[in-house]
Motif scaffolding. Structure first.
Motif, PDB file in Angstrom:
ATOM      1  N   LEU A  36      -2.576 -11.780 -16.414  1.00 33.03           N
ATOM      2  CA  LEU A  36      -2.533 -12.931 -16.770  1.00 33.03           C
ATOM      3  C   LEU A  36      -3.378 -13.878 -16.451  1.00 33.03           C
ATOM      4  CD1 LEU A  36      -1.147 -11.766 -20.323  1.00 33.03           C
ATOM      5  CD2 LEU A  36      -3.448 -10.759 -19.139  1.00 33.03           C
ATOM      6  N   GLY A  37      -2.555 -14.713 -15.696  1.00 32.53           N
ATOM      7  CA  GLY A  37      -3.003 -15.785 -15.143  1.00 32.53           C
ATOM      8  C   GLY A  37      -4.251 -15.604 -13.999  1.00 32.53           C
ATOM      9  N   ALA A  38      -4.187 -14.541 -13.096  1.00 29.16           N
ATOM     10  CA  ALA A  38      -5.571 -14.814 -12.488  1.00 29.16           C
ATOM     11  C   ALA A  38      -6.531 -14.075 -12.786  1.00 29.16           C
ATOM     12  CB  ALA A  38      -4.818 -13.118 -11.155  1.00 29.16           C
ATOM     13  N   VAL A  39      -6.470 -13.639 -13.952  1.00 27.80           N
ATOM     14  CA  VAL A  39      -7.163 -12.786 -15.155  1.00 27.80           C
ATOM     15  C   VAL A  39      -7.988 -14.312 -15.310  1.00 27.80           C
ATOM     16  CG1 VAL A  39      -8.699 -11.076 -16.599  1.00 27.80           C
ATOM     17  CG2 VAL A  39      -6.869 -10.153 -14.590  1.00 27.80           C
ATOM     18  N   ALA A  40      -7.655 -15.081 -16.724  1.00 26.12           N
ATOM     19  CA  ALA A  40      -7.841 -16.237 -17.146  1.00 26.12           C
ATOM     20  C   ALA A  40      -9.102 -16.901 -15.907  1.00 26.12           C
ATOM     21  CB  ALA A  40      -6.801 -16.369 -17.254  1.00 26.12           C
ATOM     22  N   PHE A  41      -7.799 -17.196 -15.005  1.00 27.02           N
ATOM     23  CA  PHE A  41      -8.458 -18.541 -14.379  1.00 27.02           C
ATOM     24  C   PHE A  41     -10.161 -17.875 -13.584  1.00 27.02           C
ATOM     25  CE2 PHE A  41      -8.712 -20.369  -9.830  1.00 27.02           C
ATOM     26  CZ  PHE A  41      -8.436 -22.169 -10.173  1.00 27.02           C
ATOM     27  N   VAL A  42      -9.736 -16.588 -13.438  1.00 28.10           N
ATOM     28  CA  VAL A  42     -11.268 -15.794 -12.441  1.00 28.10           C
ATOM     29  C   VAL A  42     -12.765 -15.646 -13.679  1.00 28.10           C
ATOM     30  CG1 VAL A  42     -12.316 -13.795 -11.425  1.00 28.10           C
ATOM     31  CG2 VAL A  42     -10.325 -15.350 -10.841  1.00 28.10           C
ATOM     32  N   THR A  43     -11.642 -15.176 -14.858  1.00 24.46           N
ATOM     33  CA  THR A  43     -13.348 -15.454 -16.123  1.00 24.46           C
ATOM     34  C   THR A  43     -13.338 -16.978 -16.511  1.00 24.46           C
ATOM     35  OG1 THR A  43     -11.861 -14.939 -17.661  1.00 24.46           O
ATOM     36  CG2 THR A  43     -12.376 -13.413 -15.890  1.00 24.46           C
ATOM     37  N   ALA A  44     -12.709 -17.825 -16.131  1.00 26.68           N
ATOM     38  CA  ALA A  44     -12.897 -18.645 -16.578  1.00 26.68           C
ATOM     39  C   ALA A  44     -14.097 -19.483 -16.473  1.00 26.68           C
ATOM     40  CB  ALA A  44     -11.845 -19.718 -16.690  1.00 26.68           C
ATOM     41  N   PHE A  45     -14.268 -19.271 -14.716  1.00 29.26           N
ATOM     42  CA  PHE A  45     -15.679 -19.780 -14.269  1.00 29.26           C
ATOM     43  C   PHE A  45     -16.678 -18.758 -15.349  1.00 29.26           C
ATOM     44  CE2 PHE A  45     -11.692 -20.817 -11.693  1.00 29.26           C
ATOM     45  CZ  PHE A  45     -12.043 -22.587 -11.672  1.00 29.26           C
ATOM     46  N   PHE A  46     -16.858 -17.920 -16.145  1.00 28.78           N
ATOM     47  CA  PHE A  46     -17.764 -17.307 -16.459  1.00 28.78           C
ATOM     48  C   PHE A  46     -18.736 -17.667 -17.921  1.00 28.78           C
ATOM     49  CE2 PHE A  46     -16.879 -15.079 -12.064  1.00 28.78           C
ATOM     50  CZ  PHE A  46     -17.817 -15.476 -11.673  1.00 28.78           C
ATOM     51  N   HIS A  47     -18.961 -18.954 -17.351  1.00 25.86           N
ATOM     52  CA  HIS A  47     -19.476 -19.463 -19.199  1.00 25.86           C
ATOM     53  C   HIS A  47     -19.450 -18.366 -20.223  1.00 25.86           C
ATOM     54  CE1 HIS A  47     -20.641 -22.090 -22.267  1.00 25.86           C
ATOM     55  NE2 HIS A  47     -21.286 -21.457 -22.609  1.00 25.86           N
ATOM     56  N   LEU A  49     -17.546 -15.393 -20.313  1.00 28.52           N
ATOM     57  CA  LEU A  49     -16.809 -14.680 -20.373  1.00 28.52           C
ATOM     58  C   LEU A  49     -15.132 -15.370 -20.970  1.00 28.52           C
ATOM     59  CD1 LEU A  49     -16.802 -13.126 -16.464  1.00 28.52           C
ATOM     60  CD2 LEU A  49     -17.009 -11.568 -19.190  1.00 28.52           C
ATOM     61  N   HIS A  50     -16.201 -16.814 -21.843  1.00 29.94           N
ATOM     62  CA  HIS A  50     -14.634 -17.085 -22.531  1.00 29.94           C
ATOM     63  C   HIS A  50     -13.951 -16.345 -23.599  1.00 29.94           C
ATOM     64  CE1 HIS A  50     -16.628 -16.917 -26.256  1.00 29.94           C
ATOM     65  NE2 HIS A  50     -18.353 -17.684 -25.564  1.00 29.94           N
ATOM     66  N   LEU A  51     -14.722 -15.077 -24.572  1.00 30.75           N
ATOM     67  CA  LEU A  51     -13.380 -14.312 -24.910  1.00 30.75           C
ATOM     68  C   LEU A  51     -12.291 -14.553 -24.619  1.00 30.75           C
ATOM     69  CD1 LEU A  51     -16.112 -12.665 -26.973  1.00 30.75           C
ATOM     70  CD2 LEU A  51     -14.207 -14.772 -27.697  1.00 30.75           C
ATOM     71  N   LEU A  52     -12.819 -13.564 -22.788  1.00 27.25           N
ATOM     72  CA  LEU A  52     -11.527 -12.916 -22.331  1.00 27.25           C
ATOM     73  C   LEU A  52     -10.924 -14.107 -21.117  1.00 27.25           C
ATOM     74  CD1 LEU A  52     -10.797 -10.311 -20.660  1.00 27.25           C
ATOM     75  CD2 LEU A  52     -12.414 -10.729 -18.656  1.00 27.25           C
ATOM     76  N   SER A  53     -11.350 -15.534 -20.977  1.00 21.93           N
ATOM     77  CA  SER A  53     -10.659 -15.981 -20.681  1.00 21.93           C
ATOM     78  C   SER A  53     -10.168 -16.544 -21.465  1.00 21.93           C
ATOM     79  CB  SER A  53     -11.383 -16.891 -19.474  1.00 21.93           C
ATOM     80  OG  SER A  53     -11.999 -18.167 -20.254  1.00 21.93           O
ATOM     81  N   SER A  54     -10.035 -16.883 -22.474  1.00 18.01           N
ATOM     82  CA  SER A  54      -9.240 -17.969 -23.274  1.00 18.01           C
ATOM     83  C   SER A  54      -8.284 -16.954 -24.286  1.00 18.01           C
ATOM     84  CB  SER A  54     -10.121 -18.346 -24.542  1.00 18.01           C
ATOM     85  OG  SER A  54     -10.507 -17.559 -25.201  1.00 18.01           O
ATOM     86  N   TRP A  55      -8.557 -15.580 -23.955  1.00 23.69           N
ATOM     87  CA  TRP A  55      -6.995 -14.327 -24.474  1.00 23.69           C
ATOM     88  C   TRP A  55      -6.205 -14.270 -23.948  1.00 23.69           C
ATOM     89  CZ3 TRP A  55      -5.471 -13.858 -29.319  1.00 23.69           C
ATOM     90  CH2 TRP A  55      -6.621 -14.381 -30.347  1.00 23.69           C
ATOM     91  N   THR A  56      -6.388 -14.285 -22.187  1.00 20.46           N
ATOM     92  CA  THR A  56      -5.506 -13.518 -21.364  1.00 20.46           C
ATOM     93  C   THR A  56      -4.928 -14.904 -21.152  1.00 20.46           C
ATOM     94  OG1 THR A  56      -7.301 -13.780 -20.030  1.00 20.46           O
ATOM     95  CG2 THR A  56      -7.111 -11.479 -20.689  1.00 20.46           C
ATOM     96  N   GLY A  57      -5.754 -16.043 -21.265  1.00 20.14           N
ATOM     97  CA  GLY A  57      -4.226 -17.017 -20.821  1.00 20.14           C
ATOM     98  C   GLY A  57      -3.082 -17.491 -22.156  1.00 20.14           C
TER      99      GLY A  57
END
Length: 106
Positions: A36-47, A49-57
Motif C-alpha cells: 500500500l505504501g508503494a502504491v500510494a507513493f507512486v500514484t501520488a506523483f500523478f495529479h 490519481l489523488h483518490l487512489l493515492s489518498s485512500w491507499t495511503g
C-alpha cells in the motif's frame, strides 16, 4: 562466565523474524503496508490519481500503525517504518491534490 550458544537448526525461519519463531500476522501486515505504501507513493506523483493515492495511503498508515503496535522484532519494525513513510507521503500528496473524495461531496 562463558555462556553456551545454541545453533538454530530450523532452516524455515522467516525473513523478518530474528527470534526463530513464525509471525504470520505481523508478516502479513508488513507485506500489506509495504504494498500500500508503494502504491500510494507512486500514484501520488500523478495529479489525477489523488483518490487512489489518498485512500491507499490512509489504509497503509492504519495497517502500518497496527503492525507497529503488535510487531515483535526489530526487522519487522524497520520495514514497517519504510512502508509507513511511503504511505504517509502518498496520503499527504493525495490530500494536497484533491483529497479522499475529490469533489464528490459538496
Amino acid at each position: 562466565m562463558a555462556q553456551a550458544m545454541r545453533r538454530q537448526s530450523a532452516p524455515s525461519i522467516s525473513l523478518f523474524s530474528t527470534d526463530g519463531k513464525p509471525h504470520p500476522l505481523q508478516d502479513t501486515l508488513l507485506a500489506v503496508t509495504l504494498v500500500l505504501g508503494a502504491v500510494a507513493f507512486v500514484t501520488a506523483f500523478f495529479h489525477n490519481l489523488h483518490l487512489l493515492s489518498s485512500w491507499t495511503g490512509l489504509i497503509g498508515i492504519l495497517t502500518g500503525a497496527y503492525g507497529q503496535f503488535i510487531s515483535v522484532t526489530t526487522r519487522e519494525r524497520f520495514a514497517l517504518i519504510i512502508g509507513l513513510g511511503a504511505a504517509a507521503i502518498g496520503f499527504f500528496l493525495g490530500m494536497a491534490h484533491g483529497g479522499l473524495f475529490g469533489g464528490w461531496l459538496g
